[in-house]
Scaffold this motif. Sequence first.
Motif, PDB file in Angstrom:
ATOM      1  N   ALA A 205      41.215  53.024  53.252  1.00 55.81           N
ATOM      2  CA  ALA A 205      42.256  52.724  52.272  1.00 55.81           C
ATOM      3  C   ALA A 205      42.860  51.347  52.532  1.00 55.81           C
ATOM      4  CB  ALA A 205      43.349  53.790  52.322  1.00 55.81           C
ATOM      5  N   MET A 206      43.044  50.988  53.812  1.00 48.03           N
ATOM      6  CA  MET A 206      43.571  49.657  54.141  1.00 48.03           C
ATOM      7  C   MET A 206      42.606  48.568  53.663  1.00 48.03           C
ATOM      8  SD  MET A 206      46.497  50.206  55.596  1.00 48.03           S
ATOM      9  CE  MET A 206      46.574  51.558  54.410  1.00 48.03           C
ATOM     10  N   GLU A 207      41.323  48.777  53.885  1.00 45.06           N
ATOM     11  CA  GLU A 207      40.340  47.774  53.464  1.00 45.06           C
ATOM     12  C   GLU A 207      40.293  47.659  51.938  1.00 45.06           C
ATOM     13  OE1 GLU A 207      36.587  48.637  55.173  1.00 45.06           O
ATOM     14  OE2 GLU A 207      37.229  48.227  57.230  1.00 45.06           O
ATOM     15  N   CYS A 208      40.337  48.819  51.259  1.00 46.16           N
ATOM     16  CA  CYS A 208      40.311  48.786  49.797  1.00 46.16           C
ATOM     17  C   CYS A 208      41.581  48.141  49.244  1.00 46.16           C
ATOM     18  CB  CYS A 208      40.155  50.201  49.242  1.00 46.16           C
ATOM     19  SG  CYS A 208      38.499  50.893  49.460  1.00 46.16           S
ATOM     20  N   GLY A 216      40.442  41.832  43.383  1.00 42.53           N
ATOM     21  CA  GLY A 216      40.510  42.658  42.193  1.00 42.53           C
ATOM     22  C   GLY A 216      39.321  43.587  42.127  1.00 42.53           C
ATOM     23  N   CYS A 217      39.505  44.719  41.458  1.00 42.73           N
ATOM     24  CA  CYS A 217      38.414  45.687  41.340  1.00 42.73           C
ATOM     25  C   CYS A 217      38.597  46.424  40.025  1.00 42.73           C
ATOM     26  CB  CYS A 217      38.445  46.661  42.524  1.00 42.73           C
ATOM     27  SG  CYS A 217      36.923  47.603  42.722  1.00 42.73           S
ATOM     28  N   THR A 218      37.614  46.345  39.149  1.00 43.59           N
ATOM     29  CA  THR A 218      37.664  46.871  37.769  1.00 43.59           C
ATOM     30  C   THR A 218      38.901  46.336  37.070  1.00 43.59           C
ATOM     31  OG1 THR A 218      38.707  48.956  38.462  1.00 43.59           O
ATOM     32  CG2 THR A 218      36.313  48.899  38.379  1.00 43.59           C
ATOM     33  N   VAL A 225      43.830  36.172  38.778  1.00 45.58           N
ATOM     34  CA  VAL A 225      42.375  36.333  38.904  1.00 45.58           C
ATOM     35  C   VAL A 225      41.903  37.187  37.744  1.00 45.58           C
ATOM     36  CG1 VAL A 225      40.502  37.253  40.306  1.00 45.58           C
ATOM     37  CG2 VAL A 225      42.437  36.104  41.406  1.00 45.58           C
ATOM     38  N   GLU A 226      40.957  36.673  37.000  1.00 48.69           N
ATOM     39  CA  GLU A 226      40.449  37.408  35.847  1.00 48.69           C
ATOM     40  C   GLU A 226      39.648  38.615  36.334  1.00 48.69           C
ATOM     41  OE1 GLU A 226      37.691  36.698  31.852  1.00 48.69           O
ATOM     42  OE2 GLU A 226      38.130  35.040  33.240  1.00 48.69           O
ATOM     43  N   VAL A 227      40.047  39.783  35.859  1.00 52.18           N
ATOM     44  CA  VAL A 227      39.410  41.027  36.290  1.00 52.18           C
ATOM     45  C   VAL A 227      38.352  41.431  35.288  1.00 52.18           C
ATOM     46  CG1 VAL A 227      39.776  43.450  36.854  1.00 52.18           C
ATOM     47  CG2 VAL A 227      41.509  41.763  37.467  1.00 52.18           C
ATOM     48  N   ASN A 228      37.178  41.695  35.760  1.00 55.27           N
ATOM     49  CA  ASN A 228      36.090  42.147  34.915  1.00 55.27           C
ATOM     50  C   ASN A 228      36.168  43.658  34.774  1.00 55.27           C
ATOM     51  OD1 ASN A 228      33.741  42.685  33.558  1.00 55.27           O
ATOM     52  ND2 ASN A 228      32.380  41.664  35.036  1.00 55.27           N
ATOM     53  N   ARG A 229      36.593  44.113  33.609  1.00 59.22           N
ATOM     54  CA  ARG A 229      36.797  45.540  33.429  1.00 59.22           C
ATOM     55  C   ARG A 229      35.492  46.318  33.378  1.00 59.22           C
ATOM     56  NH1 ARG A 229      42.032  46.583  32.113  1.00 59.22           N
ATOM     57  NH2 ARG A 229      43.310  44.768  31.577  1.00 59.22           N
ATOM     58  N   GLU A 230      34.379  45.632  33.170  1.00 56.72           N
ATOM     59  CA  GLU A 230      33.091  46.315  33.144  1.00 56.72           C
ATOM     60  C   GLU A 230      32.460  46.387  34.531  1.00 56.72           C
ATOM     61  OE1 GLU A 230      30.657  44.325  30.353  1.00 56.72           O
ATOM     62  OE2 GLU A 230      31.893  44.852  28.601  1.00 56.72           O
ATOM     63  N   ARG A 231      33.051  45.674  35.468  1.00 59.45           N
ATOM     64  CA  ARG A 231      32.489  45.691  36.822  1.00 59.45           C
ATOM     65  C   ARG A 231      32.759  47.034  37.489  1.00 59.45           C
ATOM     66  NH1 ARG A 231      34.672  41.463  41.171  1.00 59.45           N
ATOM     67  NH2 ARG A 231      36.560  42.710  40.788  1.00 59.45           N
ATOM     68  N   LYS A 232      31.792  47.512  38.220  1.00 59.85           N
ATOM     69  CA  LYS A 232      31.950  48.781  38.927  1.00 59.85           C
ATOM     70  C   LYS A 232      32.812  48.585  40.169  1.00 59.85           C
ATOM     71  CE  LYS A 232      27.527  50.737  37.452  1.00 59.85           C
ATOM     72  NZ  LYS A 232      26.237  51.301  37.910  1.00 59.85           N
ATOM     73  N   PRO A 233      33.493  49.640  40.598  1.00 64.03           N
ATOM     74  CA  PRO A 233      34.288  49.526  41.829  1.00 64.03           C
ATOM     75  C   PRO A 233      33.400  49.243  43.034  1.00 64.03           C
ATOM     76  CG  PRO A 233      34.892  51.487  40.564  1.00 64.03           C
ATOM     77  CD  PRO A 233      33.641  50.949  39.962  1.00 64.03           C
ATOM     78  N   CYS A 234      34.028  48.971  44.160  1.00 65.94           N
ATOM     79  CA  CYS A 234      33.288  48.643  45.378  1.00 65.94           C
ATOM     80  C   CYS A 234      32.515  49.847  45.881  1.00 65.94           C
ATOM     81  CB  CYS A 234      34.253  48.132  46.453  1.00 65.94           C
ATOM     82  SG  CYS A 234      35.522  49.332  46.882  1.00 65.94           S
ATOM     83  N   SER A 238      35.205  56.428  45.668  1.00 64.92           N
ATOM     84  CA  SER A 238      36.281  57.417  45.563  1.00 64.92           C
ATOM     85  C   SER A 238      37.596  56.870  46.115  1.00 64.92           C
ATOM     86  CB  SER A 238      35.900  58.700  46.300  1.00 64.92           C
ATOM     87  OG  SER A 238      35.625  58.427  47.666  1.00 64.92           O
ATOM     88  N   THR A 239      37.540  56.193  47.255  1.00 62.69           N
ATOM     89  CA  THR A 239      38.758  55.648  47.846  1.00 62.69           C
ATOM     90  C   THR A 239      39.335  54.538  46.985  1.00 62.69           C
ATOM     91  OG1 THR A 239      37.910  56.172  50.057  1.00 62.69           O
ATOM     92  CG2 THR A 239      39.737  54.624  49.924  1.00 62.69           C
ATOM     93  N   CYS A 240      38.481  53.625  46.536  1.00 63.94           N
ATOM     94  CA  CYS A 240      38.947  52.473  45.762  1.00 63.94           C
ATOM     95  C   CYS A 240      39.490  52.919  44.400  1.00 63.94           C
ATOM     96  CB  CYS A 240      37.806  51.485  45.581  1.00 63.94           C
ATOM     97  SG  CYS A 240      38.302  49.902  44.887  1.00 63.94           S
ATOM     98  N   GLN A 241      38.796  53.819  43.737  1.00 65.77           N
ATOM     99  CA  GLN A 241      39.235  54.278  42.428  1.00 65.77           C
ATOM    100  C   GLN A 241      40.559  55.026  42.525  1.00 65.77           C
ATOM    101  OE1 GLN A 241      37.721  53.237  39.922  1.00 65.77           O
ATOM    102  NE2 GLN A 241      37.710  54.645  38.178  1.00 65.77           N
ATOM    103  N   GLY A 242      40.686  55.892  43.537  1.00 67.75           N
ATOM    104  CA  GLY A 242      41.934  56.627  43.704  1.00 67.75           C
ATOM    105  C   GLY A 242      43.094  55.711  44.027  1.00 67.75           C
ATOM    106  N   LEU A 243      42.838  54.674  44.830  1.00 70.91           N
ATOM    107  CA  LEU A 243      43.888  53.734  45.194  1.00 70.91           C
ATOM    108  C   LEU A 243      44.320  52.904  43.985  1.00 70.91           C
ATOM    109  CD1 LEU A 243      45.567  52.810  47.570  1.00 70.91           C
ATOM    110  CD2 LEU A 243      43.792  51.161  48.140  1.00 70.91           C
TER     111      LEU A 243
END
Length: 363
Positions: A205-208, A216-218, A225-234, A238-243
């Motif tokens: 969770a700290m790393e994410c 940025g992520c999704t 920073v322009e976020v690419n909404r079509e980009r998949k999470p890291c 599960s950790t990154c999406q929940g965070l």
Amino acid sequence: MNSQNYPIHFHTTRTLPEYDVFIHTSDGTRIPAHTSILASVSPVLENIIDQPRKHRSSERIIQIHGVPSDAVTAFVGCLYSSRCTEDEMDKYGIHLLALSHVYNVPQLKQRCIKGLVQRLTTENVVDVLQLARLCDAPDLRLRCMKLLTNHFNAVQKTEGWKFLTKHDPWLELDILQFMDERETRKETSRRHREEQGLYLELSEAMECLEHICTEGCTDVGPYHVEVNRERKPCSRFSTCQGLQLLIRHFATCKKRVKGGCWRCNRMWQLFRLHSYVCQQTDSCNVPLCRQFQLKMEQEKRKDDPKWKLLARKVASAKVMFSLSLPKRKRDEEMRVAIDNQGIRCFGYNEYCNTVLDDRCVSC
């Protein structure tokens, strides 16, 4: 029973002189042997041979009683050949272990221990355990204890266990204590694995959190920073999406009162834990990291030692997990970590900026 000479064929290529000593067994069997060979392999037999005789003309005799004569014959054969056949181990393994211990023949003793470990069953484990205790064989004793623990219901039905409970209550107590301690160790190990899993999740969770606040992520990321909404999470989906969901809730939650929202409290705890783990004091891009660290320097709180201990355990879990990875995977993660050091160059998350400043003082 009348004495009888028992000729023995020793497995050796050496040219041997005439026999100059006889080994007497319990049934009167006389096994011829050589004092030079017996003394060279066993210091106990050497002391017996060096004892003065009553009459110089009388023949040398060594008494070995308490075991079958065939086992004594096999024992003497092992002293000559420095090896023990599988058939001899099947028939006389227990007796050979006792004799090798009594007469201090360490190489034969180790071979007997290894052979008996391979031949342990629920029927003979109690007898072997008693012998292992008498013969100072801790490895064999441990293997017996483990087999007893794993198949205790079957061992309880054997004659050896019934005899043990009647005549050796101390050994029975030792076995039961070992079983209880093993269950305690298993429970402790299970709790330790669960704790390490929790610390590893916190480390991820700290790393994410750093990843989201830096690159940025999704649909969550720094304001400039322009976020690419079509980009998949890291890779840690599960950790990154929940965070990300937790961050969006934290930024828009209307319950500003401390303790009013458990999701906000969880996010608040992650920010605080990050401040204890973070090594980039001046350049960190995670919200409130610097504020938390300044507040730690200004005030000494009662719960600071607990947070510091938690931070050390989280860092330790990450290191242990990294060491458990294959070397190639470990090197890849290290390169990614080094490459990410130069990316942290933005100011603040716009959606957290206004929400967090008025709460950092009351934390």
